[in-house]
Design an enzyme around this catalytic site. Sequence first.
Site, PDB file in Angstrom:
ATOM      1  N   CYS A  13      38.804  66.904  31.421  1.00 46.30           N
ATOM      2  CA  CYS A  13      37.803  66.325  30.532  1.00 46.30           C
ATOM      3  C   CYS A  13      38.460  65.285  29.636  1.00 46.30           C
ATOM      4  O   CYS A  13      39.675  65.096  29.664  1.00 46.30           O
ATOM      5  CB  CYS A  13      37.140  67.407  29.681  1.00 46.30           C
ATOM      6  SG  CYS A  13      38.270  68.177  28.500  1.00 46.30           S
ATOM      7  N   ASP A 438      38.329  23.470  36.077  1.00 46.76           N
ATOM      8  CA  ASP A 438      39.247  22.452  36.562  1.00 46.76           C
ATOM      9  C   ASP A 438      38.555  21.736  37.727  1.00 46.76           C
ATOM     10  O   ASP A 438      37.767  22.348  38.445  1.00 46.76           O
ATOM     11  CB  ASP A 438      40.546  23.110  37.025  1.00 46.76           C
ATOM     12  CG  ASP A 438      41.489  22.112  37.647  1.00 46.76           C
ATOM     13  OD1 ASP A 438      41.720  21.059  37.035  1.00 46.76           O
ATOM     14  OD2 ASP A 438      41.974  22.369  38.770  1.00 46.76           O
ATOM     15  N   ASP A 636      43.214  26.786  39.512  1.00 52.77           N
ATOM     16  CA  ASP A 636      43.891  27.237  40.731  1.00 52.77           C
ATOM     17  C   ASP A 636      45.019  28.218  40.446  1.00 52.77           C
ATOM     18  O   ASP A 636      45.680  28.686  41.360  1.00 52.77           O
ATOM     19  CB  ASP A 636      44.410  26.049  41.550  1.00 52.77           C
ATOM     20  CG  ASP A 636      45.409  25.199  40.769  1.00 52.77           C
ATOM     21  OD1 ASP A 636      45.922  25.685  39.741  1.00 52.77           O
ATOM     22  OD2 ASP A 636      45.675  24.066  41.180  1.00 52.77           O
ATOM     23  N   ASP A 640      47.285  25.209  36.062  1.00 56.01           N
ATOM     24  CA  ASP A 640      46.387  25.526  34.951  1.00 56.01           C
ATOM     25  C   ASP A 640      46.825  26.790  34.204  1.00 56.01           C
ATOM     26  O   ASP A 640      46.061  27.325  33.398  1.00 56.01           O
ATOM     27  CB  ASP A 640      44.955  25.729  35.471  1.00 56.01           C
ATOM     28  CG  ASP A 640      44.395  24.462  36.094  1.00 56.01           C
ATOM     29  OD1 ASP A 640      44.541  23.396  35.477  1.00 56.01           O
ATOM     30  OD2 ASP A 640      43.833  24.537  37.189  1.00 56.01           O
TER      31      ASP A 640
END
Length: 748
Positions: A13, A438, A636, A640
């Site tokens: 639990c 982009d 990509d 970036d």
Amino acid sequence: MREERYDISGMHCAACSASVEKVTRRLPGVERSDVNLTTGVMTICYDESQVTPEQIVAKVEKAGFGATLQSDEPAAVPQEAADTAEQELRQKKRELITAAVFSVALLYVSMGQMLPFGLPALPLPDIVSMHTHPVNFALLQLLLAIPVLYCGRHFFTGGFKALFHGNPNMDSLVAIGSACSFAYSVVMTFLISDDPHTYVHNLYYESAAVVLTLVSLGKFLESRNMQKTKGAITALMRLAPDTAILAGSGREIPSKDLKTGDRVLVKPGARIPADGIVTGGESSVNEAMLTGESLPVEKEAGSEVIGGSVNLSGVLYVEVTRTGADSTLSRIIRFVEDAQGKKAPISKTADKVAGVFVPTVITIALVCAIAWALAGQPFSFVLRVFTSVLVIACPCALGLATPTAIMVGTGLGARHGILIRSGEILEITHSVDTVVLDKTGTVTQGEPAVTEITALADSQILLETAAAVESVSAHPLAKAITAYTAEHGVAAPRRPESFETLSGRGLRARLDGREVLAGNQRLLEEGSVDLTPLLEQAHRLAAQGETPMFFALDGQLLGLISVADPVKSTSAEAIRQMKAAGIRTVLLTGDSQAAAQHIGALVGVDEVIAQVLPEEKAGVIQKLQSQGRKVMMVGDGINDAPALTQAEVGCAIGSGSDIAIESADIVLMRDDLQDVPRALRLSAKTLRNIKENLFWAFCYNTIGIPIAAGALYLFGGPLLSPMFAGAAMSLSSVCVVGNALRLGRTKL
């Protein structure tokens, strides 16, 4: 700091997982410790100079649980792991059936002669009748209850162990309630001969046994459903074939023994055993389970293939490039496992509640019992209230509400080629209000292609000439032209006798003794070629970000071929879906303003930001964030990377490359921008599912505990039986897991 993952056993639990977190966080040098109840995995980050793995394991074991350090290697034998889980489930099923049989018999004996609503008593041999042989009646119940208690022995061993270590959990509640009922009944059994008519009605063997059976039933259904929530991982692990055929010898070896550089033969219908490059053969390959792309992908010499994908038609010869933990499949599995093992922020509320829930419930049960005793109720009544409160308040549903939904959500994403790094990312993605895109490789295809052809005379001569002279060049624009001519069946008459590459302008060649110029305006003007007929069109194309190339033969202009990075067919629709959802879209690129505006207009973005260097993109994201926006950056995953890291959510599209998988929060395996709105919808649906689960879990305990404590009885209503409390508790957990599984059938 070192981060490790441990398999934790004995948890049932949210209070269990909270206990493990609490004891490990107290260790010196531990920066973070998170336990996922559904996966049974603890992720802990600690200073190696202050604490060791042995100390961590010892601390967890002292709290009443088991801990095993996970290997860094991916599961090489998924079938064995699956078989072990199946065996454990079968063992639970056998014990559940045994407990159920004895519980039904016990209910028949104990309750069969006391049916309500004037129903006739069920037949029972006189020798065990409560009226004529009360001692035998009690002893028979004792004998029937013992096998049930044995089948539920883990509740007592785990529950009392956790209680004695100061970390009471769900098992502790069940164990205390059931043990009290059983012990009280045993005492009554010994006293029956003194006053049969009084003590024979104070036997609660059926409560002790049936509560265990009902809770075990709930745990079994819960475990079986949890197997389904782990379906994404299991399905991915089963993709890896057990064996591979070496191309040279034809010998079959285990796939795990493959090394980089090995050459394997993949027959039609077989799974590719490892990542590699096709060195021979042609075929169609189904990569649906890995990328979500339903259409087969054509493969030929030089094509990359992913281990686990299915070779559909021809024979392929593949040179292995990545194996083991470095393979795409292993990294995807680790990606999904990490996502399912890391907690979402919303789960912290449930964890905090669960951490104090069980001690609070025990206190409530004791207070209620004392209050009813002081009110003059008999001990049997007090025991019934005490047991019911303990059993109904088990916080299983509370602990399962968030992690089950996250497991199903990340699994659903994986089936669609959407890999989400963590539960936190899955939760916060829905709050994104700005998506920055982009341009190259994200909105556009990322590779140059012929977009426009204008011939002044014969287009066939233009294309044949272009095919011939560009075939000797390695420039990307030349490759785009030769690819176009080959695709349209235009054959080069022959290779040029000579050629000269002129940097920044184009090339000069001799073809069949005639001079050919192929390049930009400057080159052809140097060759005194009249460009007037096509100059205006060339300027228009250049303003759109395209590259117009002129072709001339012996000083006569043949025509113009324009090359550009074309927009993906799905980009405009993806952006339309995002805008329809109220999300602002921004195109971010290093291209010229005119070219960027042209692409932006084609796909319909809200804003275009052009002429931005890669290192400046993160600053643009930061500026948007300073305006109070929640930003997703889609790129990509390579150039970036700073912007992906700066954004609240970094999303790498269309590659699944090494850097993308390492740097992005979300990796879209397909080269399809429409997966971005799908990821946003997945996040929103998962968060809604979590909130539904938490609502019902809290609602159940809020209503259930007062009823079990006797609130209805105060106003003339019924008193809740421990058996019904156990059934209600189990049902709540099954409902929460069932609701999470419902998410898995959602269409994105």
